[in-house]
Write an enzyme that holds these catalytic residues in place. Structure first.
Site, short mmCIF file in Angstrom:
data_model
loop_
_atom_site.label_atom_id
_atom_site.label_comp_id
_atom_site.label_asym_id
_atom_site.label_seq_id
_atom_site.Cartn_x
_atom_site.Cartn_y
_atom_site.Cartn_z
N ASP A 50 0.79 -1.23 0.00
CA ASP A 50 0.00 0.00 0.00
C ASP A 50 0.82 1.29 0.00
O ASP A 50 0.28 2.35 -0.24
CB ASP A 50 -0.99 0.02 1.16
CG ASP A 50 -0.29 -0.07 2.50
OD1 ASP A 50 0.96 -0.11 2.52
OD2 ASP A 50 -0.98 -0.12 3.53
N ARG A 277 -4.54 4.66 6.59
CA ARG A 277 -4.88 4.39 5.18
C ARG A 277 -6.10 5.20 4.76
O ARG A 277 -6.71 5.89 5.55
CB ARG A 277 -5.18 2.89 5.04
CG ARG A 277 -3.99 1.99 5.30
CD ARG A 277 -3.38 1.64 3.99
NE ARG A 277 -4.41 1.15 3.08
CZ ARG A 277 -4.72 -0.13 2.92
NH1 ARG A 277 -4.05 -1.05 3.55
NH2 ARG A 277 -5.69 -0.48 2.09
N TYR A 285 0.92 -3.58 11.28
CA TYR A 285 1.89 -4.66 11.15
C TYR A 285 2.24 -5.07 12.58
O TYR A 285 2.71 -4.23 13.36
CB TYR A 285 3.16 -4.17 10.46
CG TYR A 285 3.02 -3.96 8.98
CD1 TYR A 285 2.99 -5.05 8.11
CD2 TYR A 285 2.94 -2.69 8.44
CE1 TYR A 285 2.88 -4.85 6.74
CE2 TYR A 285 2.83 -2.49 7.08
CZ TYR A 285 2.79 -3.58 6.23
OH TYR A 285 2.69 -3.38 4.88
N PRO A 361 7.80 -6.69 4.25
CA PRO A 361 7.02 -5.61 3.64
C PRO A 361 7.03 -4.31 4.44
O PRO A 361 6.60 -3.28 3.94
CB PRO A 361 5.59 -6.16 3.60
CG PRO A 361 5.66 -7.54 4.10
CD PRO A 361 6.93 -7.69 4.86
P1 FAD Z 1 3.63 -10.03 -7.05
O1 FAD Z 1 2.87 -8.87 -6.56
O2 FAD Z 1 3.80 -11.20 -6.17
O3 FAD Z 1 2.92 -10.48 -8.38
C1 FAD Z 1 3.22 -11.69 -9.01
C2 FAD Z 1 2.10 -12.02 -9.95
O4 FAD Z 1 2.48 -13.14 -10.72
C3 FAD Z 1 0.82 -12.40 -9.24
O5 FAD Z 1 -0.27 -11.71 -9.81
C4 FAD Z 1 0.72 -13.91 -9.44
O6 FAD Z 1 -0.62 -14.35 -9.53
C5 FAD Z 1 1.44 -14.09 -10.75
N1 FAD Z 1 2.08 -15.40 -10.90
C6 FAD Z 1 2.82 -16.07 -9.99
N2 FAD Z 1 3.27 -17.22 -10.52
C7 FAD Z 1 2.83 -17.26 -11.79
C8 FAD Z 1 2.98 -18.18 -12.85
N3 FAD Z 1 3.70 -19.29 -12.70
N4 FAD Z 1 2.38 -17.91 -14.01
C9 FAD Z 1 1.64 -16.79 -14.18
N5 FAD Z 1 1.46 -15.88 -13.21
C10 FAD Z 1 2.07 -16.11 -12.04
N6 FAD Z 1 5.45 -3.35 -0.85
C11 FAD Z 1 5.49 -1.99 -0.82
O7 FAD Z 1 6.15 -1.37 -1.65
N7 FAD Z 1 4.81 -1.29 0.10
C12 FAD Z 1 4.07 -1.89 1.04
O8 FAD Z 1 3.47 -1.22 1.86
C13 FAD Z 1 4.00 -3.30 1.04
N8 FAD Z 1 3.23 -3.96 1.92
C14 FAD Z 1 3.08 -5.31 1.81
C15 FAD Z 1 2.23 -5.93 2.68
C16 FAD Z 1 2.06 -7.29 2.60
C17 FAD Z 1 1.17 -7.91 3.59
C18 FAD Z 1 2.73 -8.05 1.61
C19 FAD Z 1 2.52 -9.55 1.51
C20 FAD Z 1 3.57 -7.44 0.75
C21 FAD Z 1 3.76 -6.06 0.84
N9 FAD Z 1 4.61 -5.38 0.00
C22 FAD Z 1 4.71 -4.02 0.05
C23 FAD Z 1 5.39 -6.12 -0.96
C24 FAD Z 1 4.71 -6.12 -2.30
O9 FAD Z 1 3.42 -6.63 -2.23
C25 FAD Z 1 5.52 -6.96 -3.26
O10 FAD Z 1 6.88 -6.65 -3.13
C26 FAD Z 1 5.06 -6.67 -4.67
O11 FAD Z 1 3.72 -7.06 -4.82
C27 FAD Z 1 5.93 -7.41 -5.65
O12 FAD Z 1 5.44 -7.20 -6.92
P2 FAD Z 1 5.70 -8.27 -8.06
O13 FAD Z 1 4.95 -7.77 -9.24
O14 FAD Z 1 7.15 -8.51 -8.18
O15 FAD Z 1 5.10 -9.64 -7.52
#
Ligand code: FAD
Length: 662
Positions: A50, A277, A285, A361
């Site tokens: 977020d 928020r 957290y 996170p």
């Molecule tokens: P993801 O968001 O994990 O996206 C991966 C995508 O790939 C998903 O949609 C999934 O469905 C898809 N996928 C996975 N495997 C496959 C496959 N084999 N084939 C096709 N699709 C696939 N970050 C911040 O910057 N600020 C915050 O405040 C923050 N708070 C957070 C709070 C929580 C509780 C959590 C869990 C995370 C938080 N984060 C925060 C971290 C943040 O969510 C992640 O770092 C970020 O989402 C990473 O982005 P991404 O696109 O690399 O991966």
């Protein structure tokens, strides 16, 4: 023999989280034939990341949707730290949430689902509705024609990917709490990856498949990355014993700082972080001190419910009261800090975001850094696919982003330890955390956390003196031997390797004030920013004219001017004493037979009617008489600084010879 449907695409993106959507945004913006697939049937609607840092908002603005995020988000302006030095819950300090004056944007919070929405709308608009996230689709095999990898010509597709289409039911993750409150456990690192199960189940159901031949593939598929497994890469690092719960609730409480970002260390019940928020929601957290990892090193997630989490929060906040009636989302995770050794396989398969670095996170970094990985890579891939840039620029993705990931892990390591430890009782209590140290880290961390401290090393894209091998990963990203190092001294505050900062300037033609950075749109073009200086001085005017003449007569640069290199001018004389058509060479405000002169490229550092003086030359550290020229990359990072003269144009030409094909 196979009767599978076969098709070609230039870039295949796996995963539509923040990293994948940023990549798709570049593809849409630059008109690349791309596809983006995600194994889930729906986008995120609540919870997850977020926090949006200043740099992410600058990036959103360069694509044209920062205003949407700012309008809906909660703005975080003040942070407070609790407790006092004796470990008693008492407000100990109040500080601005972000470093004052660094960016025109301060940190905001808005849930990931809305952020994904803005991306999706932007992708739709710029791709003219031709690029969509293909949901419930995932790759099940990847084969790479190794002999064809080094040939980046336009008809070569060395990657063969088999895609599997799931049914809606197969692609919808089970919620452990029933349908009423969304939880993020299925995405948490406490959950096992379900990718192989999904593939096996769909095979058993005889689901449909297709073959895609791709030039490049980007694995944005999160911490369990399937793509990473296929190319045999691993993340290096350790899990920790710290288990955290996350609750998005509308709190009912007498805790006075509930609408402020604050960290609460209780004397012995663990720590909690408050993130105010949108819509009265608050994210908490909470460290779950009573849940420990088992012999396998992982905690049992079935023991964690919203109830266990709120009880832990109540203990930490006592004697203040905390309950809730509405919970929007919740999850739990175990902190692990890992980073990949390799971010790309032979400049054909790339990893971005959580696929190549994971961490806690709490510092609010994951989504931001993940998006910024893709922001770094997207334009490079687009320019290579379009046959404009040399394929060797793709190597700078790893050399630039791996160091950022390593910094992130180091930052998170420090922050998590300070955050998860109990407060020190006194100076002799070595296993406790000193509150003075915590506060110091919190304030210093703000610079890193803003995303504005990113400083890319020397390469063909950043003409700064320095040895690229010093970047520590062995990647050779050296510039062509003729590239001329930029003259940093001409623009003290426009740092080579860092993002172009923003100060207010006025449009020469209509007097409207603009944050100058806002003119550097992410449209896939480099920018040549001419700080023209005192254009009314005959000497400076002659230098400017000869620079512009050389620019338009350079056989190498001419075809790129305006098409791949946008021009912006900022002069330092009074606006009312200068005339666009009289004082500025035509290339700086070109004439179009259908639309007339370009009135949006020449700006002045002058007093505005309603918003004061931006003092841009002073703030940029540029001489008001003699100016300078600056080259920024399509992602607004500074590549070259030189003089407004013959030597300067030679520097600009050599810079682009190191980047463009011809
Ligand atoms: P993801 O968001 O994990 O996206 C991966 C995508 O790939 C998903 O949609 C999934 O469905 C898809 N996928 C996975 N495997 C496959 C496959 N084999 N084939 C096709 N699709 C696939 N970050 C911040 O910057 N600020 C915050 O405040 C923050 N708070 C957070 C709070 C929580 C509780 C959590 C869990 C995370 C938080 N984060 C925060 C971290 C943040 O969510 C992640 O770092 C970020 O989402 C990473 O982005 P991404 O696109 O690399 O991966």
């Amino acid at each position: 023999v196979t009767d599978l449907q076969e098709s070609e695409c230039d870039v295949l993106i796996v995963g539509a989280g923040p990293a994948g959507l940023m990549m798709a945004t570049w593809m849409a913006r630059c008109g690349i034939n791309a596809r983006i697939v995600d194994k889930r049937s729906t986008k995120i609607f609540s919870g997850q990341a977020d926090g949006l840092q200043s740099r992410s908002l600058e990036i959103f603005d360069s694509f044209g949707f920062a205003d949407r995020a700012r309008k809906e988000a909660n703005h975080m302006l003040e942070a407070s730290q609790n407790p006092d030095e004796e470990g008693k819950l008492r407000r100990s300090d109040r500080v601005p949430d972000a470093i004052v004056g660094l960016s025109r944007f301060t940190q905001i919070v808005l849930h990931q689902g809305r952020i994904e929405r803005f991306f999706l709308d932007n992708i739709k608009k710029h791709s003219k509705d031709s690029l969509h996230v293909e949901r419930a689709v995932l790759p099940e095999s990847l084969s790479i024609d190794e002999d064809a990898c080094d040939n980046h010509s336009k008809d070569n597709y060395p990657l063969k990917v088999q895609l599997r289409h799931l049914t809606e039911e197969e692609a919808t993750p089970a919620q452990s709490n029933g349908p009423t409150v969304q939880d993020g456990l299925f995405r948490s690192n406490l959950a096992d990856d379900d990718t192989d199960d999904l593939i096996a189940q769909s095979r058993a159901n005889a689901g449909s498949t297709e073959i895609v031949r791709a030039k490049y593939m980007v694995g944005c598929d999160g911490a369990h990355s399937w793509t990473r497994r296929q190319i045999g890469f691993q993340l290096e690092g350790e899990p920790t014993d710290y288990i955290w719960g996350v609750l998005d609730i509308i709190p009912i409480t007498d805790f006075p700082d509930i609408r402020m970002r604050c960290a609460v260390h209780s004397a012995s019940s663990g720590s909690l972080m408050v993130i105010p928020r949108e819509n009265k929601l608050v994210r908490l957290y909470i460290q779950l001190t009573e849940i420990k990892p088992d012999a396998s090193g992982r905690a049992d997630r079935s023991k964690i419910t919203p109830d266990t989490i709120i009880k832990a929060a109540q203990k930490i906040l006592a004697p203040y009261k905390l309950t809730y009636e509405y919970c929007d989302w919740w999850t739990a995770y175990q902190i692990g800090q890992r980073v990949g050794k390799n971010f790309d396989y032979r400049s054909r398969v790339f990893l971005a975001g959580d696929a190549v670095h994971t961490h806690s996170p709490k510092a609010g970094q994951g989504m931001n850094v993940s998006m910024q990985d893709a922001f770094n890579l997207g334009w490079k891939l687009a320019l290579v696919v379009q046959g404009i840039a040399q394929s060797s620029i793709l190597k700078t993705y790893q050399s630039e982003r791996r160091r950022i990931a390593q910094d992130l892990i180091a930052f998170d390591h420090k922050f998590s330890r300070l955050f998860s430890g109990r407060p020190a009782k006194d100076v002799l209590d070595e296993s406790g955390v000193s509150m003075a140290e915590f506060k110091d880290a919190f304030v210093k961390g703000n610079m890193f956390a803003s995303g504005l401290s990113v400083d890319y090393g020397a390469s063909m894209l950043v003409a700064k003196p320095g040895d690229s091998a010093a970047q520590g990963d062995g990647t050779d990203v050296s510039s062509s031997s003729t590239q001329i190092p930029g003259k940093q001294e001409l623009a003290a505050n426009i740092k080579l390797g860092m993002r172009f900062p923003s100060f207010q300037v006025l449009n020469q033609s209509d007097a409207r004030p603009w944050p100058f950075q806002e003119r550097l749109k992410s449209d896939g073009r480099f920018r040549l920013i001419v700080f023209a200086g005192n254009v009314l001085s005959p000497t400076q005017s002659a230098r400017l004219t000869s620079f512009c003449d050389a620019l338009t007569s350079s056989a190498f640069l001419k075809p790129h001017v305006h098409t791949h290199i946008g021009l912006l001018t900022l002069h330092s004389v009074k606006r009312t004493e200068t005339e666009l058509l009289r004082d500025f060479p035509e290339v700086l405000h070109p004439f179009d037979p259908k639309t007339g002169w370009d009135y949006d490229s020449v700006f002045v550092d002058d007093e505005s009617y309603h918003q004061g003086h931006g003092e841009a030359y002073k703030n940029y550290g540029v001489d008001k008489e003699t100016g300078c020229v600056v080259v920024t990359r399509p992602d607004q990072y500074v590549g070259f600084v030189g003089e407004v003269d013959g030597e300067g144009i030679q520097g600009v030409e050599e810079y682009f010879k190191g980047v463009f094909l011809s």
